[in-house]
Design an enzyme around this catalytic site. Structure first.
Site, PDB file in Angstrom:
ATOM      1  N   ASN A   7       0.873  -1.180   0.000  1.00 14.73           N
ATOM      2  CA  ASN A   7       0.000   0.000   0.000  1.00 14.73           C
ATOM      3  C   ASN A   7       0.910   1.230   0.000  1.00 14.73           C
ATOM      4  O   ASN A   7       1.439   1.615   1.039  1.00 14.73           O
ATOM      5  CB  ASN A   7      -0.885  -0.060   1.254  1.00 14.73           C
ATOM      6  CG  ASN A   7      -1.854   1.101   1.339  1.00 14.73           C
ATOM      7  OD1 ASN A   7      -1.797   2.043   0.534  1.00 14.73           O
ATOM      8  ND2 ASN A   7      -2.741   1.048   2.312  1.00 14.73           N
ATOM      9  N   LYS A  14       3.496   0.887   2.897  1.00 15.26           N
ATOM     10  CA  LYS A  14       3.107  -0.123   3.889  1.00 15.26           C
ATOM     11  C   LYS A  14       3.146  -1.493   3.222  1.00 15.26           C
ATOM     12  O   LYS A  14       2.847  -1.605   2.031  1.00 15.26           O
ATOM     13  CB  LYS A  14       1.675   0.129   4.369  1.00 15.26           C
ATOM     14  CG  LYS A  14       1.549   1.304   5.290  1.00 15.26           C
ATOM     15  CD  LYS A  14       0.160   1.318   5.933  1.00 15.26           C
ATOM     16  CE  LYS A  14      -0.154   2.699   6.416  1.00 15.26           C
ATOM     17  NZ  LYS A  14      -1.483   3.162   6.187  1.00 15.26           N
ATOM     18  N   ARG A  85      -2.595  -1.947  -3.479  1.00 21.20           N
ATOM     19  CA  ARG A  85      -3.748  -1.072  -3.304  1.00 21.20           C
ATOM     20  C   ARG A  85      -3.563   0.138  -4.216  1.00 21.20           C
ATOM     21  O   ARG A  85      -2.530   0.817  -4.159  1.00 21.20           O
ATOM     22  CB  ARG A  85      -3.837  -0.612  -1.858  1.00 21.20           C
ATOM     23  CG  ARG A  85      -4.977   0.337  -1.668  1.00 21.20           C
ATOM     24  CD  ARG A  85      -4.877   1.053  -0.353  1.00 21.20           C
ATOM     25  NE  ARG A  85      -6.040   1.911  -0.184  1.00 21.20           N
ATOM     26  CZ  ARG A  85      -6.008   3.065   0.468  1.00 21.20           C
ATOM     27  NH1 ARG A  85      -4.897   3.491   1.012  1.00 21.20           N
ATOM     28  NH2 ARG A  85      -7.096   3.780   0.571  1.00 21.20           N
ATOM     29  N   HIS A 174     -12.354   3.962  -0.518  1.00 24.44           N
ATOM     30  CA  HIS A 174     -12.466   2.983   0.586  1.00 24.44           C
ATOM     31  C   HIS A 174     -13.221   1.718   0.176  1.00 24.44           C
ATOM     32  O   HIS A 174     -13.760   1.007   1.035  1.00 24.44           O
ATOM     33  CB  HIS A 174     -13.198   3.582   1.812  1.00 24.44           C
ATOM     34  CG  HIS A 174     -12.527   4.747   2.435  1.00 24.44           C
ATOM     35  ND1 HIS A 174     -13.225   5.851   2.888  1.00 24.44           N
ATOM     36  CD2 HIS A 174     -11.227   5.004   2.681  1.00 24.44           C
ATOM     37  CE1 HIS A 174     -12.378   6.726   3.390  1.00 24.44           C
ATOM     38  NE2 HIS A 174     -11.165   6.244   3.276  1.00 24.44           N
ATOM     39  N   HIS A 200     -17.195   3.708   7.211  1.00 26.54           N
ATOM     40  CA  HIS A 200     -15.732   3.734   7.363  1.00 26.54           C
ATOM     41  C   HIS A 200     -15.376   5.128   7.868  1.00 26.54           C
ATOM     42  O   HIS A 200     -15.374   6.098   7.097  1.00 26.54           O
ATOM     43  CB  HIS A 200     -15.070   3.432   6.018  1.00 26.54           C
ATOM     44  CG  HIS A 200     -13.574   3.479   6.056  1.00 26.54           C
ATOM     45  ND1 HIS A 200     -12.779   2.362   5.915  1.00 26.54           N
ATOM     46  CD2 HIS A 200     -12.721   4.520   6.220  1.00 26.54           C
ATOM     47  CE1 HIS A 200     -11.508   2.710   5.998  1.00 26.54           C
ATOM     48  NE2 HIS A 200     -11.446   4.020   6.171  1.00 26.54           N
ATOM     49  N   LEU A 201     -15.129   5.246   9.171  1.00 25.64           N
ATOM     50  CA  LEU A 201     -14.870   6.560   9.765  1.00 25.64           C
ATOM     51  C   LEU A 201     -13.446   6.597  10.312  1.00 25.64           C
ATOM     52  O   LEU A 201     -13.156   6.029  11.367  1.00 25.64           O
ATOM     53  CB  LEU A 201     -15.871   6.846  10.894  1.00 25.64           C
ATOM     54  CG  LEU A 201     -17.368   6.684  10.571  1.00 25.64           C
ATOM     55  CD1 LEU A 201     -18.215   6.949  11.799  1.00 25.64           C
ATOM     56  CD2 LEU A 201     -17.788   7.612   9.432  1.00 25.64           C
ATOM     57  N   GLY A 202     -12.552   7.253   9.566  1.00 26.43           N
ATOM     58  CA  GLY A 202     -11.164   7.373  10.007  1.00 26.43           C
ATOM     59  C   GLY A 202     -10.708   8.788   9.747  1.00 26.43           C
ATOM     60  O   GLY A 202     -11.515   9.723   9.815  1.00 26.43           O
ATOM     61  N   ARG A 233     -10.501  17.318   5.772  1.00 30.57           N
ATOM     62  CA  ARG A 233     -11.282  17.608   4.548  1.00 30.57           C
ATOM     63  C   ARG A 233     -12.668  18.110   4.906  1.00 30.57           C
ATOM     64  O   ARG A 233     -13.279  17.612   5.860  1.00 30.57           O
ATOM     65  CB  ARG A 233     -11.410  16.331   3.699  1.00 30.57           C
ATOM     66  CG  ARG A 233     -10.127  15.944   3.013  1.00 30.57           C
ATOM     67  CD  ARG A 233     -10.253  14.597   2.326  1.00 30.57           C
ATOM     68  NE  ARG A 233      -9.416  13.618   2.986  1.00 30.57           N
ATOM     69  CZ  ARG A 233      -9.409  12.316   2.713  1.00 30.57           C
ATOM     70  NH1 ARG A 233     -10.185  11.832   1.778  1.00 30.57           N
ATOM     71  NH2 ARG A 233      -8.616  11.497   3.357  1.00 30.57           N
ATOM     72  N   ASP A 275      -7.403  15.072  14.966  1.00 32.18           N
ATOM     73  CA  ASP A 275      -7.536  13.770  15.623  1.00 32.18           C
ATOM     74  C   ASP A 275      -8.678  13.807  16.639  1.00 32.18           C
ATOM     75  O   ASP A 275      -8.696  14.661  17.537  1.00 32.18           O
ATOM     76  CB  ASP A 275      -6.208  13.424  16.325  1.00 32.18           C
ATOM     77  CG  ASP A 275      -6.177  11.969  16.765  1.00 32.18           C
ATOM     78  OD1 ASP A 275      -7.120  11.540  17.467  1.00 32.18           O
ATOM     79  OD2 ASP A 275      -5.218  11.281  16.409  1.00 32.18           O
ATOM     80  N   GLY A 323     -10.444   3.911  12.064  1.00 28.10           N
ATOM     81  CA  GLY A 323      -9.885   4.493  13.294  1.00 28.10           C
ATOM     82  C   GLY A 323     -10.924   5.023  14.268  1.00 28.10           C
ATOM     83  O   GLY A 323     -10.924   4.665  15.455  1.00 28.10           O
ATOM     84  N   GLY A 325     -14.445   4.776  13.877  1.00 21.63           N
ATOM     85  CA  GLY A 325     -15.562   3.832  14.003  1.00 21.63           C
ATOM     86  C   GLY A 325     -15.248   2.657  14.909  1.00 21.63           C
ATOM     87  O   GLY A 325     -16.106   2.162  15.635  1.00 21.63           O
ATOM     88  N   GLU A 326     -13.984   2.204  14.887  1.00 16.32           N
ATOM     89  CA  GLU A 326     -13.609   1.043  15.700  1.00 16.32           C
ATOM     90  C   GLU A 326     -13.241   1.418  17.129  1.00 16.32           C
ATOM     91  O   GLU A 326     -13.369   0.605  18.037  1.00 16.32           O
ATOM     92  CB  GLU A 326     -12.390   0.338  15.072  1.00 16.32           C
ATOM     93  CG  GLU A 326     -12.712  -0.359  13.770  1.00 16.32           C
ATOM     94  CD  GLU A 326     -11.475  -0.792  13.010  1.00 16.32           C
ATOM     95  OE1 GLU A 326     -10.444  -1.111  13.649  1.00 16.32           O
ATOM     96  OE2 GLU A 326     -11.516  -0.813  11.768  1.00 16.32           O
ATOM     97  N   GLU A 377      -8.325  -4.327   5.071  1.00 18.22           N
ATOM     98  CA  GLU A 377      -8.175  -4.154   3.626  1.00 18.22           C
ATOM     99  C   GLU A 377      -7.114  -5.093   3.066  1.00 18.22           C
ATOM    100  O   GLU A 377      -7.249  -5.605   1.953  1.00 18.22           O
ATOM    101  CB  GLU A 377      -7.803  -2.700   3.316  1.00 18.22           C
ATOM    102  CG  GLU A 377      -8.978  -1.751   3.511  1.00 18.22           C
ATOM    103  CD  GLU A 377      -8.551  -0.325   3.819  1.00 18.22           C
ATOM    104  OE1 GLU A 377      -7.931  -0.114   4.887  1.00 18.22           O
ATOM    105  OE2 GLU A 377      -8.838   0.565   3.010  1.00 18.22           O
TER     106      GLU A 377
HETATM  107  P1  AMP Z   1      -7.606   5.824  10.222  1.00 18.45           P
HETATM  108  O1  AMP Z   1      -7.475   6.824   9.119  1.00 18.45           O
HETATM  109  O2  AMP Z   1      -8.643   4.780   9.956  1.00 18.45           O
HETATM  110  O3  AMP Z   1      -6.297   5.239  10.669  1.00 18.45           O
HETATM  111  O4  AMP Z   1      -8.177   6.644  11.479  1.00 18.45           O
HETATM  112  C1  AMP Z   1      -7.380   7.602  12.136  1.00 18.45           C
HETATM  113  C2  AMP Z   1      -8.244   8.377  13.096  1.00 18.45           C
HETATM  114  O5  AMP Z   1      -8.937   7.500  13.994  1.00 18.45           O
HETATM  115  C3  AMP Z   1      -7.415   9.284  14.010  1.00 18.45           C
HETATM  116  O6  AMP Z   1      -7.177  10.513  13.427  1.00 18.45           O
HETATM  117  C4  AMP Z   1      -8.299   9.407  15.227  1.00 18.45           C
HETATM  118  O7  AMP Z   1      -9.182  10.490  15.015  1.00 18.45           O
HETATM  119  C5  AMP Z   1      -9.124   8.140  15.252  1.00 18.45           C
HETATM  120  N1  AMP Z   1      -8.683   7.243  16.335  1.00 18.45           N
HETATM  121  C6  AMP Z   1      -7.685   6.340  16.283  1.00 18.45           C
HETATM  122  N2  AMP Z   1      -7.559   5.695  17.452  1.00 18.45           N
HETATM  123  C7  AMP Z   1      -8.512   6.187  18.276  1.00 18.45           C
HETATM  124  C8  AMP Z   1      -8.922   5.915  19.626  1.00 18.45           C
HETATM  125  N3  AMP Z   1      -8.330   4.991  20.378  1.00 18.45           N
HETATM  126  N4  AMP Z   1      -9.951   6.632  20.137  1.00 18.45           N
HETATM  127  C9  AMP Z   1     -10.575   7.562  19.382  1.00 18.45           C
HETATM  128  N5  AMP Z   1     -10.243   7.862  18.090  1.00 18.45           N
HETATM  129  C10 AMP Z   1      -9.244   7.175  17.548  1.00 18.45           C
END
Ligand code: AMP
Length: 390
Positions: A7, A14, A85, A174, A200-202, A233, A275, A323, A325-326, A377
């Site tokens: 990736n 990665k 990817r 995604h 998918h919430l990151g 964004r 974040d 990130g 959502g989980e 993924e």
């Molecule tokens: P991703 O792009 O899927 O890696 O998601 C990254 C985002 O997930 C980060 O910018 C955080 O806002 C959120 N995140 C990651 N770990 C945590 C956590 N333990 N608690 C709350 N939000 C988190």
């Protein structure tokens, strides 16, 4: 059957070597800050104990890939091929495809739609063909899952000649993650699941409306800027805002592009960070801007979940992933509260549980089942490679 998954980003690479049958990961890591000071390779492998960090110069992706060769070789595991990817498959990748000179050319041809990713990805595919002679390579495009959404959902109401000349449509993103989220949700819910809103919430976020495994709509558009409010964004705004800023504000097109992609979203609203963890801490300290950032995130996510539900004509379940959502019970609860009026209810205790497993967090009387699905993924990419090259 082992597969190497790559990736590549503009300054990162990665990798993961895994067995698609057992899901065992033999090596995984990330070459970071490629072309920037302070570059390093962080990895874990069955060949060494504990997390490793190599502080080494990585002037380009080729140097980074040569470390991947060494790390993979040290595991002593052979693999059947390499899955790449690719962020934007454009009009060429309705499904994953084996790399040939022609298909590699397509990755470059559609690169103007995702310039930060596709050029680097195409370069890395070329490097892998050289560094791993005899191994097949496969392009797994993030847009493929959205390729067959109905025309009424992917068409933009712009003049036909413009749409055709520039291949303008909703491509989404995604897709590999949404495909995995569907698969894992279906395994969990079985016959109870037909219509799923995948969330998918990151740092980048999108939703997909999935009916029996087929995508019916998604929130990202021509590019991954559209839809939800994200880390940096802005998501959906009136497109005329761009013209207004350029005409009245004197901004250049690149400045507006940077503003909307890198300086907006949760970062702009909170004024402190992109974040969600920092913003949650800000709320705990009484910061009103942080509170507004989360309130807007809940509101827009709830609204767009309803948009997805409408394209499915109703839904059985929604699944939180990535990130935020989980990992963020606060965000999940905030989004669910927006949907309380139509019977979505989350159990607070279940929501607070931390786990790497797929789990249900809705109450027994919730009208919609709510799941948390850790996305994977790499596994999805490896499955495609196994299917095409195995
Ligand atoms: P991703 O792009 O899927 O890696 O998601 C990254 C985002 O997930 C980060 O910018 C955080 O806002 C959120 N995140 C990651 N770990 C945590 C956590 N333990 N608690 C709350 N939000 C988190």
């Amino acid at each position: 059957m082992n597969v190497l998954v790559i990736n590549a980003g503009s300054s990162s690479l990665k990798f993961q070597l895994l067995d698609v049958d057992t899901r065992e990961v033999y090596a995984k890591g990330n070459c970071e800050r490629i072309g920037i000071d302070g570059s390093f390779v962080g990895y874990e492998s069955i060949a060494v104990e504990g997390k490793q960090k190599l502080d080494v110069p990585l002037p380009d992706h080729k140097t980074a890939a040569s470390y991947v060769v060494d790390i993979v070789q040290a595991t002593g595991k052979d693999f059947i091929g390499i899955g790449h990817r690719v962020v934007q498959g454009g009009w060429y990748f309705p499904e994953s495809k084996i790399v040939t000179d022609e298909s590699l050319g397509w990755v470059r041809e559609v690169a103007p739609l995702a310039p930060l990713h596709n050029y680097a990805e195409a370069d890395v595919i070329e490097i892998c063909r050289e560094l791993f002679p005899g191994k097949g390579n496969v392009v797994v495009a993030d847009t493929s899952f959205h390729y067959n959404i109905p025309e009424k959902a992917h068409r933009y109401a712009l003049p036909r000649d413009v749409v055709e000349k520039f291949h303008i449509r909703k491509y989404g993103a995604h897709g590999t993650s949404h495909r995995y989220i569907w698969r894992a949700s279906k395994e969990f819910l079985g016959d109870d699941l037909h219509n799923l809103v995948s969330c998918h919430l990151g740092s980048g976020s999108s939703l997909a409306a999935i009916k029996d495994g087929h995508d019916m709509d998604t929130t990202m558009g021509l590019t991954p800027l559209d839809g939800l409010i994200m880390g940096t964004r802005c998501g959906t705004i009136d497109p005329a805002t761009v013209c207004f800023l350029m005409r009245e504000g004197g901004y250049t097109i690149d400045e507006v592009d940077t503003m909307m992609n890198k300086q907006s979203g949760l970062l702009a609203l909170s004024g402190i960070s992109s974040d969600s963890r920092d913003i949650e801490a800000g709320i705990a300290n009484g910061d009103p801007n942080c509170k507004l950032a989360f309130d807007m995130f809940y509101y827009r996510t709830g609204q767009l979940i309803m948009e997805m539900a409408q394209s499915l004509q109703g839904f059985d379940a929604m699944a939180f992933s990535a990130g935020i959502g989980e990992n963020s019970p606060t965000m999940r609860m905030g989004v669910a509260k927006e949907l309380e009026w139509m019977g979505v209810k989350i159990d607070e205790e279940k929501n607070a549980i931390r786990s790497d497993e797929v789990r249900e967090i809705s109450t027994p009387d919730s009208k919609i089942r709510v799941l948390v699905v850790p996305t994977n993924e790499e596994y999805m990419i490896a499955l495609d490679v196994a299917e095409l090259l195995g």
